[in-house]
Design a protein around this motif. Sequence first.
Motif, PDB file in Angstrom:
ATOM      1  N   MET A   1       0.806  -1.211   0.000  1.00  0.00           N
ATOM      2  CA  MET A   1       0.000   0.000   0.000  1.00  0.00           C
ATOM      3  C   MET A   1       0.850   1.277   0.000  1.00  0.00           C
ATOM      4  O   MET A   1       0.355   2.366  -0.151  1.00  0.00           O
ATOM      5  CB  MET A   1      -0.899   0.012   1.242  1.00  0.00           C
TER       6      MET A   1
ATOM      7  N   THR B   1      -0.426   5.908   5.709  1.00  0.00           N
ATOM      8  CA  THR B   1      -1.145   6.064   4.438  1.00  0.00           C
ATOM      9  C   THR B   1      -1.893   7.373   4.487  1.00  0.00           C
ATOM     10  O   THR B   1      -2.598   7.633   5.440  1.00  0.00           O
ATOM     11  CB  THR B   1      -2.197   4.939   4.317  1.00  0.00           C
ATOM     12  N   ILE B   2      -1.766   8.234   3.489  1.00  0.00           N
ATOM     13  CA  ILE B   2      -2.472   9.500   3.613  1.00  0.00           C
ATOM     14  C   ILE B   2      -3.656   9.659   2.682  1.00  0.00           C
ATOM     15  O   ILE B   2      -4.370  10.606   2.766  1.00  0.00           O
ATOM     16  CB  ILE B   2      -1.563  10.739   3.415  1.00  0.00           C
ATOM     17  N   ASP B   3      -3.846   8.777   1.806  1.00  0.00           N
ATOM     18  CA  ASP B   3      -4.968   8.995   0.906  1.00  0.00           C
ATOM     19  C   ASP B   3      -5.636   7.677   0.574  1.00  0.00           C
ATOM     20  O   ASP B   3      -5.129   6.619   0.874  1.00  0.00           O
ATOM     21  CB  ASP B   3      -4.479   9.693  -0.367  1.00  0.00           C
ATOM     22  N   ILE B   4      -6.781   7.808  -0.049  1.00  0.00           N
ATOM     23  CA  ILE B   4      -7.493   6.600  -0.417  1.00  0.00           C
ATOM     24  C   ILE B   4      -6.770   5.886  -1.539  1.00  0.00           C
ATOM     25  O   ILE B   4      -6.449   6.460  -2.546  1.00  0.00           O
ATOM     26  CB  ILE B   4      -8.898   6.972  -0.944  1.00  0.00           C
ATOM     27  N   ALA B   5      -6.539   4.637  -1.352  1.00  0.00           N
ATOM     28  CA  ALA B   5      -6.000   3.847  -2.455  1.00  0.00           C
ATOM     29  C   ALA B   5      -7.043   2.783  -2.745  1.00  0.00           C
ATOM     30  O   ALA B   5      -7.471   2.074  -1.865  1.00  0.00           O
ATOM     31  CB  ALA B   5      -4.696   3.218  -2.056  1.00  0.00           C
ATOM     32  N   HIS B   6      -7.476   2.724  -3.944  1.00  0.00           N
ATOM     33  CA  HIS B   6      -8.440   1.692  -4.285  1.00  0.00           C
ATOM     34  C   HIS B   6      -7.704   0.453  -4.733  1.00  0.00           C
ATOM     35  O   HIS B   6      -6.919   0.502  -5.659  1.00  0.00           O
ATOM     36  CB  HIS B   6      -9.332   2.169  -5.433  1.00  0.00           C
TER      37      HIS B   6
ATOM     38  N   LYS C   1     -11.084  14.254   5.699  1.00  0.00           N
ATOM     39  CA  LYS C   1     -11.666  14.689   4.427  1.00  0.00           C
ATOM     40  C   LYS C   1     -11.569  13.563   3.407  1.00  0.00           C
ATOM     41  O   LYS C   1     -12.527  13.204   2.754  1.00  0.00           O
ATOM     42  CB  LYS C   1     -10.915  15.918   3.950  1.00  0.00           C
ATOM     43  N   ASN C   2     -10.397  13.026   3.303  1.00  0.00           N
ATOM     44  CA  ASN C   2     -10.187  11.938   2.358  1.00  0.00           C
ATOM     45  C   ASN C   2     -10.940  10.700   2.788  1.00  0.00           C
ATOM     46  O   ASN C   2     -11.454   9.944   1.985  1.00  0.00           O
ATOM     47  CB  ASN C   2      -8.700  11.606   2.243  1.00  0.00           C
TER      48      ASN C   2
ATOM     49  N   MET D   1     -13.731  10.492   4.359  1.00  0.00           N
ATOM     50  CA  MET D   1     -15.167  10.577   4.073  1.00  0.00           C
ATOM     51  C   MET D   1     -15.435  10.215   2.630  1.00  0.00           C
ATOM     52  O   MET D   1     -16.427   9.605   2.314  1.00  0.00           O
ATOM     53  CB  MET D   1     -15.692  11.991   4.334  1.00  0.00           C
ATOM     54  N   THR D   2     -14.546  10.608   1.759  1.00  0.00           N
ATOM     55  CA  THR D   2     -14.719  10.271   0.352  1.00  0.00           C
ATOM     56  C   THR D   2     -14.690   8.763   0.168  1.00  0.00           C
ATOM     57  O   THR D   2     -15.482   8.211  -0.565  1.00  0.00           O
ATOM     58  CB  THR D   2     -13.598  10.899  -0.474  1.00  0.00           C
TER      59      THR D   2
END
Lengths: 456, 406, 267
Positions: B57, B69-74, B97-98, B100-101
């Motif tokens: 990841m 991890t700082i952001d959404i990884a799909h 913020k991220n 919630m997305t």
Amino acid sequence: MMIRCSGKSGPKAVVLGLDGVPFTLLREYARQGILPNLANILGHGFRLEQMDASTPEVSSTSWTSFMTGVNPGEHGIYGFMELQQGTYKMHFPNFADVQAPTIWNILGKNPSGKGSSLERRYRDAIKGTYRSVVLNVPQTYPAEPMHGVLTAGFVAPDLRKATYPEEAYQYLKSIGYVSDVDASKAISDTDVFLGDLSDALEKRRIAFEHFLEGNSWDLFIGTVTETDRLHHFFFDAAYDPGHPRHGAFLSLYKGLDDLIGCIYRKFMDRTDGDGLFMTLSDHGFSCIRREIYMNPWLKREGYLKTDPGRQYFEQVDHGTKAFALDPGRIYLNIEGKYPRGAVKPGDRKNVLNEITSGLMALEDGEGNKVMKEIRENEVLYSGPLKEKGPDLVCTPHDGYDLKGTLAKQEVMGKAHFTGMHTAHDAHCVLPGGLETAGRLHIEGLARHILDHFAST
Amino acid sequence: MEERALPIVIVGHVDHGKSTLIGRLFYDTGCLPHDKVEEIRKRSAELGKEMEWAFIMDHLEEERRRGITIDIAHTFFKTAKRKYVIIDAPGHKEFLKNMMTGSSQAEAALLLVDISEGIREQTKRHCYILGFMGIRQVTVIVNKMDTCDYSRAAFTAIEEEIKRFLIQYEVEPTHIIPISARTGENVAKKGGKMPWFQGPTLLEALDGFITDESADRRLRFPVQDVYQRNGENIAVGKIETGTITRGQQVTVFPGASPCKISRIVKYGEDDVTVSHSGECIGLIVEGAELRRGQVLMNDTHAIVGDTITARIFWLLNDPYIAGSPLTWKLATQSVACTIDKIFRRFDPATLQIVETDAERINNSEIAEVRIRFEAPVVADKFSEIHEMGRFVLEAEGHPVAGGIVV
Amino acid sequence: MDHLSSLENKSIYIIREAYYRFKNIAMLWSIGKDSTTMLWLCRKAFFGEIPFPLIHIDTGFKFPKMYEFRDEYAKKWGLNLIVGRNEEAIKAGIRCDNVQKLLCCTELKTNALRQIIATYGLEGIILGIRRDEHGIRAKERVFSPRDDNFKWNYEDQPAELWDQYKTTASEDNHFRVHPLLHWTELDIWKYIKREKIPITDLYFSKNGKRYRSIGCITCCSPIDSSARNVDEIIHELETTHTSERAGRAQDKEDAYTMQKLRSLGYM
């Protein structure tokens, strides 16, 4: 006489790698008083000996032979560049391609699934688990987790990927440590280049001292590569006081001597002299008289056919019997081994003999022979990765720099480089009382280091 | 035909082993490409430690440097039953913020808890958001069981605490499963270290999640755009819920004007008689000139008007001052609005009400508000129709809050 | 709804949304399987008449078959095709073998695109990248703003909630729209099969090799494969696990290494 250790804090060893620093140069400079710290060390029970590098003598192979203590037939690194099995595609081997465990893997009890004759020999002899600090040794990129600290030397495209653990990277970043200077400006911007070398050397010293201080280490290996960079471009300045860069050359060696002195002092503080101290180089240097372009020679003699419509070694075309890779490696284009293989396995010996006699007869245009010796894979390598190696390796006389480039048309020439590697003139500074048998070879040093740790 | 992938979010404190768990799931389901396995093997710690699955990841530079991890990884993996899309939600406050997305697209969640750490402040916040987003399917994973020697007593104790805790957030977990992401115990299979545990493995629990197909619900077709083809107007959009049949009578909101579906148009398909939720289609209608923002419905239960009561989550660092202008975006609607009443605002981690009848909303707070619009909007209560009950508030083109209609 | 249809619908929604939001938009068509699939989706979204131009960034080194394919379908589908080339750089002889790989890509691809965006005043570009292609792309958003220097501020990504995509904000130079973000390589092939989407036969095996991804002839290497058609490729993908870009020579590290070796007299 064996080196015994005090047993208080366990065995300790400090090894300084001085890339490309020849035995003959060191001896001469020490004699001239240019290297007082080294002279001091030599006066305290250490000896300076000439040593043989690996075959071929390029840094990637030589340092790997040093750090694994075995020959390329076991560790698998035959040069900076290889062709991927069964293809003509280029591949730049990195640490992941090193198939034998290193000294620090063995001492740290993490051979990471690799085996070798050295590892088998010392597996049970090393009782403890020892921590190593390994700084700037070539061919160790990308950094793999190990018991200690490691920052990789040449080639290290990304400092963070080159360093283990994370804190060590943070530290190196904070001091502006540079893993390698930019050699492309050596001629176009020489003053900047020399300034860079000096800065890089200084940062090395700072980093070496930091890790010798802060860390609890049992084995320390620190390598300086600035010397090799200097030598490639300005080796002709080494002995010539009239050379415009002679002063700069000596100045860098003064910096080197300071570094050696600092490290030796730290070593003495830490071990009271009850440890193993060594310096070594991976090969020597000599001035270039001519560059010899192997592939144009093979073409001229009818062994190599190329298709200019393709890239790099994909150019090797049908009908090719042999091609060359840096520096003096010759590979036969054997049917079944390569996609456009043209040599039947039964003809192998004949082609090898032909090429060998042809090359041994090669002269420089002034009646001097180019090649000192040409040896076959059979005699050079042993081990499970023997087949990966070249069929022939050429060792030239000093002064003739062998090149595996495909870009030239002529067989000989000269470029802006003034220094070339030599296989016979590497050096080693080791304890006067350390018993060695015959001429030193870089592969044999690992055993002495491991013996030191096994003696507890 | 292959079933649709189920989006899930894995929520938990950053140190509780989320990335390790994801790597483990990939490996155990055979979904890691060989060269990635090699990469990981080489990047892993030695000395008897397991592989660092988390490296799969860790792609962004920042992450590696900071270790989180700082952001959404799909990321995608699959079991024998179906495919899963993991929306990897981070565990730090500043990245909510991220987060919630990511959660907004998930239909089920794994709540990760470390056996030795227990429930942390961040976990509480995530629970609230999960409930807030209407994610009802939550399985709790108690990780790092290898560090307490797979102790049944330790697990039972934390199981109780978790149950008590989740009740406050109106979340009822489908299962509470003890695992070790590092050793793989109870992830894909039971290794025998916890014979006292009778429940399913993590993968079995995942396969037990239900995919939500809103088949026979009320029709909601928000018009996305109108194209002209061959002299006709084709209204395009996605059926959010319900079905549309050729010849059907529907009502256009706002405005409540009737219209008839003359034709359903899909490129490459000639005679479409019916379309279902999720399909993007074109409509040719009689009796109305459609435009973006309008919603075609077959009932009158939606909320239509110029005010709405909602619960919002403020994302911006700067606070919101009541009365400031905003833009509301729900489905294809984009309407100027303002929040003229802040009934309550509270800290989602503690559920404490910070203030009633407030004048402002601070960063990361939840507030119950009344939104007043400059033109009528169409919406549904989030609990009734998700797709028409969740919206975004923007200010100057930037999303500043997410919310649901209550 | 089955998996492929759900992907298809989501993509069509995104494409239509992008067209609504941006007055001036174009789609990047690299002639590869992903962007041709995206082109197919655009045709569906707009009922056969795509209302914006298709841009092909031509480095001059693409496979000849790609050019043929491009011209054939541009005509057949009535596409408004713009071919972008960094003429100066091409004239200057920039190629992958005499210049570092990254520099070549920058000059011939990125700068050519920059020129097009400036010339046509484009506010948005539609591209066919997928999340499963490589790590850093896994963090892309569906609507992703790029600033003037083409830098993507990945640490500060706008929230993308519930199909509400951030499409305004003055400081952004142009937006990138990624309708295929949620598709995997296997999804693309299955969709190509289902819809019978035409693609160049470079993807099919000849002499035991086929291209897994196609770009410049200088930088793409084929992989070993005997898959001669879409069905065989799907079967192959379902049973093997190699990352797609293994064939592409855009390996920064190799380029760096080569440059280093050259500077010391090797190579």
